[in-house]
Motif scaffolding. Structure first.
Motif, PDB file in Angstrom:
ATOM      1  N   GLU A  68       0.804  -1.223   0.000  1.00 20.36           N
ATOM      2  CA  GLU A  68       0.000   0.000   0.000  1.00 20.36           C
ATOM      3  C   GLU A  68       0.839   1.275   0.000  1.00 20.36           C
ATOM      4  OE1 GLU A  68      -4.073  -0.604   2.082  1.00 20.36           O
ATOM      5  OE2 GLU A  68      -2.569  -1.518   3.410  1.00 20.36           O
ATOM      6  N   TRP A  69       2.156   1.145  -0.161  1.00 18.29           N
ATOM      7  CA  TRP A  69       3.039   2.308  -0.197  1.00 18.29           C
ATOM      8  C   TRP A  69       2.686   3.166  -1.412  1.00 18.29           C
ATOM      9  CZ3 TRP A  69       6.942   3.602   3.228  1.00 18.29           C
ATOM     10  CH2 TRP A  69       7.794   4.635   2.843  1.00 18.29           C
ATOM     11  N   ILE A  70       2.508   4.453  -1.187  1.00 18.38           N
ATOM     12  CA  ILE A  70       2.196   5.389  -2.268  1.00 18.38           C
ATOM     13  C   ILE A  70       3.417   6.267  -2.521  1.00 18.38           C
ATOM     14  CG2 ILE A  70       0.684   7.263  -3.042  1.00 18.38           C
ATOM     15  CD1 ILE A  70      -0.808   4.625  -2.679  1.00 18.38           C
ATOM     16  N   ARG A  71       3.861   6.303  -3.777  1.00 18.70           N
ATOM     17  CA  ARG A  71       4.999   7.159  -4.145  1.00 18.70           C
ATOM     18  C   ARG A  71       4.570   8.618  -4.095  1.00 18.70           C
ATOM     19  NH1 ARG A  71       8.805   5.266  -8.886  1.00 18.70           N
ATOM     20  NH2 ARG A  71       9.269   7.447  -8.534  1.00 18.70           N
ATOM     21  N   ILE A  72       5.321   9.426  -3.398  1.00 15.88           N
ATOM     22  CA  ILE A  72       4.991  10.845  -3.255  1.00 15.88           C
ATOM     23  C   ILE A  72       5.085  11.562  -4.587  1.00 15.88           C
ATOM     24  CG2 ILE A  72       5.715  13.012  -2.177  1.00 15.88           C
ATOM     25  CD1 ILE A  72       6.612  11.342   0.230  1.00 15.88           C
ATOM     26  N   ASP A  73       6.086  11.236  -5.383  1.00 17.73           N
ATOM     27  CA  ASP A  73       6.307  11.966  -6.636  1.00 17.73           C
ATOM     28  C   ASP A  73       5.261  11.662  -7.712  1.00 17.73           C
ATOM     29  OD1 ASP A  73       7.296   9.387  -6.855  1.00 17.73           O
ATOM     30  OD2 ASP A  73       8.998   9.943  -8.097  1.00 17.73           O
ATOM     31  N   THR A  74       4.727  10.441  -7.735  1.00 22.23           N
ATOM     32  CA  THR A  74       3.774  10.088  -8.798  1.00 22.23           C
ATOM     33  C   THR A  74       2.366   9.808  -8.278  1.00 22.23           C
ATOM     34  OG1 THR A  74       4.261   7.721  -8.650  1.00 22.23           O
ATOM     35  CG2 THR A  74       5.618   9.036 -10.189  1.00 22.23           C
ATOM     36  N   GLY A  75       2.256   9.556  -6.966  1.00 26.60           N
ATOM     37  CA  GLY A  75       0.963   9.200  -6.396  1.00 26.60           C
ATOM     38  C   GLY A  75       0.542   7.776  -6.711  1.00 26.60           C
ATOM     39  N   GLU A  76       1.444   7.003  -7.307  1.00 26.09           N
ATOM     40  CA  GLU A  76       1.141   5.624  -7.676  1.00 26.09           C
ATOM     41  C   GLU A  76       1.461   4.673  -6.531  1.00 26.09           C
ATOM     42  OE1 GLU A  76       3.186   4.678 -11.281  1.00 26.09           O
ATOM     43  OE2 GLU A  76       2.228   6.293 -12.398  1.00 26.09           O
TER      44      GLU A  76
END
Length: 105
Positions: A31-39
């Protein structure tokens, strides 16, 4: 990591069931969300993580993470805790004896 931790002793008796619910809820995907892409991470979730550190084992404080992101988060939290501990150990500078005993007129 677990060999030197008492974390397992502090988990509720039904932790296996709670863990299964969290993993299933996440579709067994990190469930980790990348801050830069929101993916969202595309890796398989292997670990259940407490969002806010402590012993709140409620479902809204738990997330499914892949081993990499769980280690990354835990490492960051450990470094932050160590930094806070170092800051607490810093003593205030002592006043120079000359100023301590000099009378101001």
């Amino acid at each position: 990591m677990w060999s030197t931790s008492n974390r397992g002793d502090r988990l509720p008796r039904n932790w296996r069931r709670i863990r299964a619910i969290v993993l299933e809820r996440a579709g067994y995907r990190c469930e980790w969300i990348r801050i830069d892409t929101g993916e969202r991470c595309t890796e398989v979730a292997t670990d259940v993580d407490h969002i806010l550190a402590g012993d709140n084992h409620s479902l809204n404080n738990l997330q499914a993470l892949c081993r990499y992101h769980h280690a990354k988060k835990s490492s960051r939290e450990g470094a932050a805790a160590a930094s806070r501990k170092r800051l607490r150990r810093v003593r205030e500078a002592e006043q120079h004896p000359f100023w301590r005993y000099k009378k101001v007129t």
